[in-house]
Design an enzyme around this catalytic site. Structure first.
Site, PDB file in Angstrom:
ATOM      1  N   GLY A  55    -115.202  50.870 -43.996  1.00  0.00           N
ATOM      2  CA  GLY A  55    -114.043  50.631 -43.508  1.00  0.00           C
ATOM      3  C   GLY A  55    -113.049  50.089 -44.350  1.00  0.00           C
ATOM      4  N   GLY A  56    -112.114  51.071 -44.486  1.00  0.00           N
ATOM      5  CA  GLY A  56    -110.752  50.829 -44.996  1.00  0.00           C
ATOM      6  C   GLY A  56    -110.698  50.929 -46.607  1.00  0.00           C
ATOM      7  N   HIS A  72    -117.155  50.523 -37.392  1.00  0.00           N
ATOM      8  CA  HIS A  72    -116.768  52.159 -37.131  1.00  0.00           C
ATOM      9  C   HIS A  72    -115.487  52.677 -37.221  1.00  0.00           C
ATOM     10  CE1 HIS A  72    -119.245  54.894 -34.386  1.00  0.00           C
ATOM     11  NE2 HIS A  72    -118.271  55.815 -34.524  1.00  0.00           N
TER      12      HIS A  72
HETATM   13  C1  FMN Z   1    -113.382  60.973 -37.230  1.00  0.00           C
HETATM   14  C2  FMN Z   1    -114.463  59.883 -37.397  1.00  0.00           C
HETATM   15  C3  FMN Z   1    -115.731  60.200 -36.764  1.00  0.00           C
HETATM   16  C4  FMN Z   1    -116.848  59.307 -36.833  1.00  0.00           C
HETATM   17  N1  FMN Z   1    -118.230  59.666 -36.257  1.00  0.00           N
HETATM   18  C5  FMN Z   1    -119.147  58.714 -36.336  1.00  0.00           C
HETATM   19  C6  FMN Z   1    -120.344  58.951 -35.756  1.00  0.00           C
HETATM   20  O1  FMN Z   1    -120.570  60.149 -35.279  1.00  0.00           O
HETATM   21  N2  FMN Z   1    -121.462  58.042 -36.170  1.00  0.00           N
HETATM   22  C7  FMN Z   1    -121.089  56.813 -36.786  1.00  0.00           C
HETATM   23  O2  FMN Z   1    -122.072  56.131 -36.870  1.00  0.00           O
HETATM   24  N3  FMN Z   1    -119.948  56.596 -37.357  1.00  0.00           N
HETATM   25  C8  FMN Z   1    -118.992  57.399 -37.019  1.00  0.00           C
HETATM   26  N4  FMN Z   1    -117.741  57.172 -37.724  1.00  0.00           N
HETATM   27  C9  FMN Z   1    -117.476  55.855 -38.462  1.00  0.00           C
HETATM   28  C10 FMN Z   1    -117.892  56.149 -39.708  1.00  0.00           C
HETATM   29  O3  FMN Z   1    -119.178  56.138 -40.254  1.00  0.00           O
HETATM   30  C11 FMN Z   1    -117.254  54.928 -40.702  1.00  0.00           C
HETATM   31  O4  FMN Z   1    -117.846  53.546 -40.213  1.00  0.00           O
HETATM   32  C12 FMN Z   1    -115.802  54.701 -40.793  1.00  0.00           C
HETATM   33  O5  FMN Z   1    -115.179  55.785 -40.758  1.00  0.00           O
HETATM   34  C13 FMN Z   1    -115.343  54.021 -42.155  1.00  0.00           C
HETATM   35  O6  FMN Z   1    -114.315  53.688 -42.065  1.00  0.00           O
HETATM   36  P1  FMN Z   1    -113.159  54.273 -43.010  1.00  0.00           P
HETATM   37  O7  FMN Z   1    -112.889  55.624 -42.067  1.00  0.00           O
HETATM   38  O8  FMN Z   1    -111.696  53.618 -42.874  1.00  0.00           O
HETATM   39  O9  FMN Z   1    -113.561  54.719 -44.049  1.00  0.00           O
HETATM   40  C14 FMN Z   1    -116.615  58.058 -37.604  1.00  0.00           C
HETATM   41  C15 FMN Z   1    -115.342  57.728 -38.055  1.00  0.00           C
HETATM   42  C16 FMN Z   1    -114.342  58.788 -38.048  1.00  0.00           C
HETATM   43  C17 FMN Z   1    -113.264  58.413 -38.813  1.00  0.00           C
END
Ligand code: FMN
EC number: 1.1.3.15
Length: 342
Positions: free
Chosen positions: A261-262, A229
């Site tokens: 992730g990253g 996440h």
């Molecule tokens: C601002 C934000 C909101 C997010 N909201 C959700 C969400 O509503 N549902 C979900 O499954 N993941 C959510 N995520 C996780 C993303 O789907 C994902 O797993 C993650 O951002 C990937 O990592 P990265 O930001 O390093 O690329 C969210 C991430 C961020 C940064």
């Protein structure tokens, strides 16, 4: 600032442009943010073993996801509340890429059913079921900021179901909202239940162990997204790139395994594919680019990652995704336990 040359440069621009509460919400990870840092650093500990003197004049990056052809193995992760970043919000992001749907399972199963029907009618091709959020992780910036949606925004998916508003709270408004709505009893039987109400394939998002990968396969998931996440839930879980191989090995090729992730560089995409991922998703860079430049920014993020990934393939001696394999990378584990491979 001069020309933007990599996706990370959008973060500083977004920080300047956005209100602090919005920027902190997008940027933050859980608690000590150890996993947030590790999601990036673990990539930097994986090195390449490039092959040379291979004709790389033509490179094919195309692949399929659940039967649908896409131009490259790089997709956009679901991130909530994009209208805080830019007035066009999710529309701009969807226009810049083919959209993938996501839902969170609400306490009221009837609400879930309505969301699934809506996704089907709207032509979504899959459902990503987020399984790492029975409660919201502690994001301390949101707690300090008393995070709450700006008054002109609502959670559109839940409007009309009378769940669209988020009230002011004493800590993070989002944490309180989620505490009230998210189903803490969610379990593997609900993955089966979800399959019983839709024919859309279900991707289980948030698996990081072999044990859960096997359960996902047995529950009939169409695929797994190895995700923590974006380090916003349980701090001190490993970086997703470190957990990937364990999950891939446990699924024994029965369903595709994706990773998020990253991911910030084409080299990261290559490393994930070499360790068995079928594709990757990008989260924060998309939101930051959206804040900086709207749809054009998101397009630019996808273009830069695509170009970097293509170059990495060329310099590693790979002309198609099928040629990217485990021998192209050297992990920390490999260095600790050197094994003759040839
Ligand atoms: C601002 C934000 C909101 C997010 N909201 C959700 C969400 O509503 N549902 C979900 O499954 N993941 C959510 N995520 C996780 C993303 O789907 C994902 O797993 C993650 O951002 C990937 O990592 P990265 O930001 O390093 O690329 C969210 C991430 C961020 C940064």
């Amino acid at each position: 600032m001069g020309e933007i040359t990599n996706v990370m440069e959008y973060q500083a621009i977004a920080k300047q442009k956005l209100p602090k509460m919005a920027y902190d919400y997008y940027n933050s990870g859980a608690e000590d943010e150890w996993t947030l840092k590790e999601n990036r650093e673990a990539f930097s500990r994986i090195l390449f073993r490039p092959r040379i003197l291979i004709d790389v004049s033509k490179i094919d990056m195309t692949t399929t996801v659940l039967g649908f052809k896409i131009s490259m193995p790089i997709m956009i992760a679901p991130t909530a509340m994009q209208k805080m970043a830019h007035p066009d919000g999710e529309y701009a992001t969807a226009r810049a890429a083919s959209a993938a749907g996501t839902i969170m399972v609400y306490k009221d199963r009837k609400v879930v059913e309505q969301l699934v029907r809506r996704a089907e009618r709207a032509g979504f091709k899959a459902i990503a079921l987020t399984v790492d959020t029975p409660r919201l992780g502690r994001r301390e910036a949101d707690i300090k900021n008393r995070f709450v949606l700006p008054p002109f925004l609502t959670l559109k998916n839940f409007e009309g179901l009378d769940l669209g508003k988020m009230d002011q709270a004493n800590d993070s408004g989002l944490a309180s909202y989620v505490a009230g709505q998210i189903d803490r009893t969610l379990s593997w039987k609900d993955v089966k239940w979800l399959q019983s109400i839709t024919t859309l394939p279900i991707l289980v998002k948030g698996v990081i162990t072999a044990e859960d990968a096997r359960l996902a396969v047995h529950s009939g998931a169409a695929g797994i997204i190895v995700s923590n996440h974006g380090a916003r839930q349980l701090d001190y879980v490993p970086a997703t790139i470190s957990a990937l191989e364990e999950v891939v090995n446990a699924t024994q090729g029965r369903i595709p395994v994706y990773l998020d992730g990253g991911v910030r560089r084409g080299t990261d995409v290559f490393k994930a594919l070499a360790l068995g991922a079928a594709g990757v998703f990008v989260g924060r860079p998309v939101v930051f680019a959206l804040a900086a430049e709207g749809e054009a920014g998101v397009r630019n993020v996808l273009r830069m990652l695509r170009d970097e990934f293509e170059l990495t393939m060329a310099l590693s001696g790979c002309t198609s995704l099928a040629e990217i394999n485990r021998s192209h990378v050297l992990t920390e584990g490999d260095r600790l336990r050197p094994k003759p491979r040839l």
